[in-house]
Design a protein around this motif. Sequence first.
Motif, PDB file in Angstrom:
ATOM      1  N   VAL A 101      -4.235   3.353  -4.516  1.00  0.00           N
ATOM      2  CA  VAL A 101      -4.466   4.524  -5.363  1.00  0.00           C
ATOM      3  C   VAL A 101      -5.401   4.161  -6.509  1.00  0.00           C
ATOM      4  O   VAL A 101      -5.400   3.028  -6.996  1.00  0.00           O
ATOM      5  N   ASP A 102      -6.202   5.133  -6.913  1.00  0.00           N
ATOM      6  CA  ASP A 102      -7.160   4.909  -7.987  1.00  0.00           C
ATOM      7  C   ASP A 102      -6.504   4.900  -9.366  1.00  0.00           C
ATOM      8  O   ASP A 102      -6.786   4.067 -10.190  1.00  0.00           O
ATOM      9  N   ASN A 103      -5.622   5.854  -9.599  1.00  0.00           N
ATOM     10  CA  ASN A 103      -5.058   6.049 -10.933  1.00  0.00           C
ATOM     11  C   ASN A 103      -3.586   5.660 -10.943  1.00  0.00           C
ATOM     12  O   ASN A 103      -2.721   6.509 -11.006  1.00  0.00           O
ATOM     13  N   ASN A 104      -3.315   4.355 -10.867  1.00  0.00           N
ATOM     14  CA  ASN A 104      -1.913   3.955 -10.821  1.00  0.00           C
ATOM     15  C   ASN A 104      -1.471   3.339 -12.141  1.00  0.00           C
ATOM     16  O   ASN A 104      -0.693   2.409 -12.193  1.00  0.00           O
ATOM     17  N   HIS A 162       0.878  -1.171   0.000  1.00  0.00           N
ATOM     18  CA  HIS A 162       0.000   0.000   0.000  1.00  0.00           C
ATOM     19  C   HIS A 162       0.913   1.217   0.000  1.00  0.00           C
ATOM     20  O   HIS A 162       1.846   1.314   0.808  1.00  0.00           O
ATOM     21  N   LEU A 163       0.670   2.137  -0.903  1.00  0.00           N
ATOM     22  CA  LEU A 163       1.542   3.308  -1.038  1.00  0.00           C
ATOM     23  C   LEU A 163       1.709   4.057   0.279  1.00  0.00           C
ATOM     24  O   LEU A 163       2.791   4.575   0.571  1.00  0.00           O
ATOM     25  N   ARG A 164       0.678   4.072   1.098  1.00  0.00           N
ATOM     26  CA  ARG A 164       0.732   4.759   2.392  1.00  0.00           C
ATOM     27  C   ARG A 164       1.885   4.243   3.273  1.00  0.00           C
ATOM     28  O   ARG A 164       2.419   4.977   4.088  1.00  0.00           O
ATOM     29  N   GLN A 189       0.509  13.196  -6.829  1.00  0.00           N
ATOM     30  CA  GLN A 189      -0.922  13.098  -6.526  1.00  0.00           C
ATOM     31  C   GLN A 189      -1.289  11.728  -5.958  1.00  0.00           C
ATOM     32  O   GLN A 189      -2.124  11.629  -5.058  1.00  0.00           O
ATOM     33  N   MET A 190      -0.643  10.674  -6.447  1.00  0.00           N
ATOM     34  CA  MET A 190      -0.915   9.343  -5.898  1.00  0.00           C
ATOM     35  C   MET A 190      -0.528   9.295  -4.425  1.00  0.00           C
ATOM     36  O   MET A 190      -1.269   8.759  -3.594  1.00  0.00           O
ATOM     37  N   CYS A 191       0.626   9.870  -4.095  1.00  0.00           N
ATOM     38  CA  CYS A 191       1.060   9.906  -2.698  1.00  0.00           C
ATOM     39  C   CYS A 191       0.086  10.726  -1.855  1.00  0.00           C
ATOM     40  O   CYS A 191      -0.310  10.312  -0.762  1.00  0.00           O
ATOM     41  N   GLN A 207      -3.002  11.264  -2.408  1.00  0.00           N
ATOM     42  CA  GLN A 207      -4.248  10.494  -2.285  1.00  0.00           C
ATOM     43  C   GLN A 207      -4.152   9.523  -1.107  1.00  0.00           C
ATOM     44  O   GLN A 207      -5.163   9.198  -0.487  1.00  0.00           O
ATOM     45  N   CYS A 208      -2.936   9.095  -0.781  1.00  0.00           N
ATOM     46  CA  CYS A 208      -2.723   8.173   0.347  1.00  0.00           C
ATOM     47  C   CYS A 208      -2.389   8.917   1.636  1.00  0.00           C
ATOM     48  O   CYS A 208      -1.966   8.308   2.623  1.00  0.00           O
TER      49      CYS A 208
END
Length: 162
Positions: free
Chosen positions: A130-133, A49-51, A76-78, A80-81
């Motif tokens: 993330v939604d858009n990976n 999980h990116l978080r 933005q992905m980061c 988002q987490c």
Amino acid sequence: LETDEVDVAITLPHGLHKIPGIRTMNLLSEPYCIVLHANHPLANRTSIHLRELADEPFIIHNRYDSPVGSYDQIVQMCEQCGFTPRIVNQPRFIDTVPLLVEAEMGVAILPRCMASFASESLRFVAMEGVDNNRIDLVAAWKGTNTNPTLPIFLEALRSFLQ
């Protein structure tokens, strides 16, 4: 494309919407992966999980030299987490990113296809959270382009993709 110097471009789609009359054909959609050195405590996982990387040093391809939008998409992905990546290095060339991860200077987020060019000491791990990976590769052209070979090229491309 914008100044009509080329008829078709094979590119990432980020920013193309700003060009009036642009048309695109999706060629490839590839997931982003988390890139870690084999010595990293999370390197043997099948997904992360990116978080979980919120406190890690990040290596991201330089915003001004990266394909338009990819730097922003990773940040933005980061976000988002729930975190802003702590960027410790922004190399000018994308192929320098895995070299810096190999030197254990940090972690990175790269398209999965880059694993085929990477050292055996690196791990490309699936990313969760993330939604858009994904990163897309498209053929792009202007709908008003009158080059008579363009439709032939696009049809050949469609046939190849099928």
